[in-house]
Design a protein around this motif. Structure first.
Motif, PDB file in Angstrom:
ATOM      1  N   SER A   2     -24.124  26.987  14.194  1.00  0.00           N
ATOM      2  CA  SER A   2     -25.040  26.519  13.085  1.00  0.00           C
ATOM      3  C   SER A   2     -26.642  27.424  13.084  1.00  0.00           C
ATOM      4  CB  SER A   2     -25.309  25.185  13.211  1.00  0.00           C
ATOM      5  OG  SER A   2     -26.025  24.605  12.233  1.00  0.00           O
ATOM      6  N   THR A   4     -29.252  26.530  11.815  1.00  0.00           N
ATOM      7  CA  THR A   4     -30.530  25.904  11.541  1.00  0.00           C
ATOM      8  C   THR A   4     -30.948  24.813  12.539  1.00  0.00           C
ATOM      9  OG1 THR A   4     -29.255  24.662  10.555  1.00  0.00           O
ATOM     10  CG2 THR A   4     -30.101  25.795   9.042  1.00  0.00           C
ATOM     11  N   SER A 257     -17.761  20.662  14.907  1.00  0.00           N
ATOM     12  CA  SER A 257     -18.492  20.203  13.841  1.00  0.00           C
ATOM     13  C   SER A 257     -19.888  20.892  13.759  1.00  0.00           C
ATOM     14  CB  SER A 257     -18.916  18.768  13.729  1.00  0.00           C
ATOM     15  OG  SER A 257     -19.588  18.331  13.019  1.00  0.00           O
ATOM     16  N   PHE A 258     -20.521  20.918  15.117  1.00  0.00           N
ATOM     17  CA  PHE A 258     -21.944  21.816  15.097  1.00  0.00           C
ATOM     18  C   PHE A 258     -21.804  23.099  14.860  1.00  0.00           C
ATOM     19  CE2 PHE A 258     -24.554  23.870  18.286  1.00  0.00           C
ATOM     20  CZ  PHE A 258     -25.667  23.798  17.576  1.00  0.00           C
ATOM     21  N   GLU A 260     -19.226  24.870  13.445  1.00  0.00           N
ATOM     22  CA  GLU A 260     -18.588  25.297  12.167  1.00  0.00           C
ATOM     23  C   GLU A 260     -19.166  24.479  10.992  1.00  0.00           C
ATOM     24  OE1 GLU A 260     -16.424  27.725  11.882  1.00  0.00           O
ATOM     25  OE2 GLU A 260     -16.375  27.919  13.854  1.00  0.00           O
ATOM     26  N   SER A 261     -20.261  23.701  11.020  1.00  0.00           N
ATOM     27  CA  SER A 261     -20.614  22.728   9.920  1.00  0.00           C
ATOM     28  C   SER A 261     -19.735  22.241   9.015  1.00  0.00           C
ATOM     29  CB  SER A 261     -21.526  23.707   9.280  1.00  0.00           C
ATOM     30  OG  SER A 261     -22.577  24.327  10.017  1.00  0.00           O
ATOM     31  N   ARG A 262     -18.783  21.483   9.890  1.00  0.00           N
ATOM     32  CA  ARG A 262     -17.600  21.018   9.004  1.00  0.00           C
ATOM     33  C   ARG A 262     -17.660  19.525   9.394  1.00  0.00           C
ATOM     34  NH1 ARG A 262     -17.195  25.209   7.010  1.00  0.00           N
ATOM     35  NH2 ARG A 262     -15.517  26.630   6.536  1.00  0.00           N
ATOM     36  N   THR A 264     -17.250  15.983  11.091  1.00  0.00           N
ATOM     37  CA  THR A 264     -16.805  15.554  12.241  1.00  0.00           C
ATOM     38  C   THR A 264     -15.626  14.814  12.492  1.00  0.00           C
ATOM     39  OG1 THR A 264     -19.114  14.967  12.433  1.00  0.00           O
ATOM     40  CG2 THR A 264     -17.931  14.706  14.462  1.00  0.00           C
TER      41      THR A 264
END
Lengths: 289, 253
Positions: A2, A4, A257-258, A260-262, A264
């Motif tokens: 990620s 950001t 999730s962190f 791939e920004s998908r 959770t």
């Protein structure tokens, strides 16, 4: 990765949610042992929906009593309390009606699942609780990234109570699940023991669903234990694999999730589902030639 | 001495299957329950040992307490998915004595091993229950039933899944074990010859014809009573200790 947010910041923001997810996963991974052995997989799915119905109903009741959903709520209007009560009652009820002749247990589970889903959607369509719709949506489909302190405490208390009581009653719970008639014949209160197990599952599903969402809860109740039964031939082995596998899937879901920004919840379930082919391969490798 | 007595009992799930009846199980007795499929044998068995409440009437325990009982179900009733070893299954027979929420002691494990030895399954102690053959599983369940030191052994068509030779062998072993341990036995069976050979008393039950009869084996187990029970001409021939059963083919009576 990620772009950001750093991993440290991610932990600072979501540390509590990760711990809650791993605790819920451990609880569900343990109870999954009984859910899978007793062939109750879809009961846990129905209970997640019923917990959602309890929360939606709680919000709706609160709106009639002028309760701010984001302020402290009287116990009898607390959505979590209603979810607990509904899940506990339905879980106990499903355990009872499964013994009634001429009733197909699957159709009763389907009835509970479908009717609770339909009523929840109807309740959420009410203009009185339109602001809370997203919260119930998160609950049903899984969005474990924000866990309130009170939900975390509820989860810790329920997990401690269930796991501690099960340490002492484990042999009896397993006996009644394996052969209810013999258990009753030797003098054990098999109906009460089964009721206790069903209520344990119902309450655990309700608090875990509130903390990490219905989809991950259903996944953790079924997938790790099922894979563990494929991989191990002992009760201790199955329990150890199921609990540790569920916790690892929860942590893995957060990590992916962190990265791939998908979402959770679905990633946690995907991690837990990955155990199945691994377990099947392990089983194949161990097969005598 | 009586272990259990049913007085004016009505049995069934909602409606009574049979007119009210009296029945008792005595110490040292081997009681065979005979009847056609769907005739209420299982319901009678469950009602007798308290797995099913009576619709009316009384279950009396002349000793002042229910007898310690061991139960062996039909083989297919046990789900093979459970990852339990043979020894763990046998140990379950002691759970009633150990008590709810208590842990088994070393003496309980020793008792379970001793029962495995009695049924000739010591070498299978650590084998998975689900990996055993049908006959071996029934031996394990028999060892489990004996592990609780029962006064009453309840066998629910427990050889129904076995071939005739294995079934006869296991029944003979049960009779020997029961005599040695002074255990009363109730067994539901479709094998009239086994009932004739191993029972001291017989119950004949057919809910569809509201038939119920109980008595000593030598008095009740007659060709006429069996023909009435099964609705088919049945004749018996005594050959020494054994009874050979002939069932006439053709339309039911």
């Amino acid at each position: 990765m990620s772009p950001t947010i750093s991993l440290a910041d991610f932990w600072a923001l979501f540390g509590n949610a990760i711990i809650a997810a791993m605790l819920g996963a451990a609880l569900c991974g343990y109870l999954g042992f009984f859910v899978v052995l007793r062939r109750l997989a879809f009961v846990s799915a129905a209970l997640g929906q019923i917990a959602g119905l309890g929360v939606a109903f709680g919000f709706l009741l609160g709106s009639y009593f002028g309760v701010d959903p984001h302020a402290p709520t009287p116990v009898y209007l607390d959505p979590v309390v209603l979810a607990l009560v509904l899940s506990g009652l339905v879980s106990a009820g499903l355990g009872y009606v499964s013994r009634v002749e001429r009733t197909s247990p699957e159709s009763l589970v389907a009835l509970a699942y479908l009717s609770s889903t339909a009523i929840t959607i109807l309740l959420l369509a009410s203009p009185r609780i339109v602001q809370e719709a997203h919260e119930v949506g998160d609950l049903l489909f899984g969005n474990a990234v924000a866990v309130r302190r009170e939900h975390f405490i509820e989860l810790v208390v329920v997990a401690a109570a269930v796991l501690c009581s099960h340490v002492f009653l484990f042999k009896d719970l397993l006996f009644v699940s394996f052969d209810r008639d013999m258990a009753q014949t030797v003098g054990l209160p098999s109906v009460k023991i089964e009721l206790f197990l069903h209520v344990s599952i119902g309450i655990s599903v309700a608090v875990s669903t509130r903390a990490i969402g219905a989809l991950p809860v259903f996944g953790f109740l079924v997938l790790p234990a099922g894979a563990a039964l494929l991989a191990s031939d002992s009760v201790r082995g199955v329990l150890a694999l199921s609990i540790s596998g569920a916790m690892l899937a929860a942590a893995g879901g957060f990590y992916l999730s962190f990265v791939e920004s998908r979402p959770t919840g679905p990633l946690m379930v995907a991690c837990a589902a990955a155990y199945w082919p691994l377990a099947a391969l392990y089983r194949l490798a161990r097969r005598p030639r | 001495m009586e272990l259990i007595r049913l007085e004016k009992a009505e049995i069934g799930y909602k409606k009574p299957l049979l007119p009210p009846f009296d029945l008792s199980v005595r110490s040292g007795e081997r009681l065979a329950v005979l009847g056609p499929n769907g005739g209420g044998k299982g319901t009678l068995l469950k009602s007798l040992i308290g797995l099913l409440p009576l619709l009316s009437g009384k279950r009396v325990f002349p000793n002042g307490r229910p007898p310690r009982a061991g139960y062996v179900p039909q083989a297919p009733r046990i789900d093979p998915i459970y990852p339990l070893t043979a020894l763990q299954v046998v140990l379950q027979g002691r759970y009633g004595r150990i008590g709810l929420g208590r842990f088994p002691k070393a003496s309980d494990w020793r008792a379970a091993m001793a029962q495995l030895e009695k049924v000739g399954m010591t070498e299978m102690a650590s084998a998975l229950f689900r990996s055993l053959s049908g006959g071996q599983r029934q031996r394990i369940l028999l060892a489990r039933a004996f592990c609780g030191e029962p006064e009453l052994l309840v066998l629910d068509e427990f050889t129904s899944d076995m071939d005739p030779v294995a079934s006869a062998g296991l029944l003979a072993e049960v009779a020997q074990l029961a005599d040695r341990e002074r255990v009363s036995v109730i067994f539901v069976t479709h094998e009239i010859q086994a009932a004739a050979l191993y029972s001291t008393a017989v119950v004949m039950v057919d809910a569809r014809r509201s038939q119920f009869a109980a008595g000593r084996t030598e008095e009740l187990l007659t060709a006429e009573a069996l023909s009435r029970l099964y609705g088919q001409n049945i004749s018996l021939e005594r050959r020494g200790e054994r009874t050979v059963v002939f069932v006439e083919s053709g339309r039911p009576r």
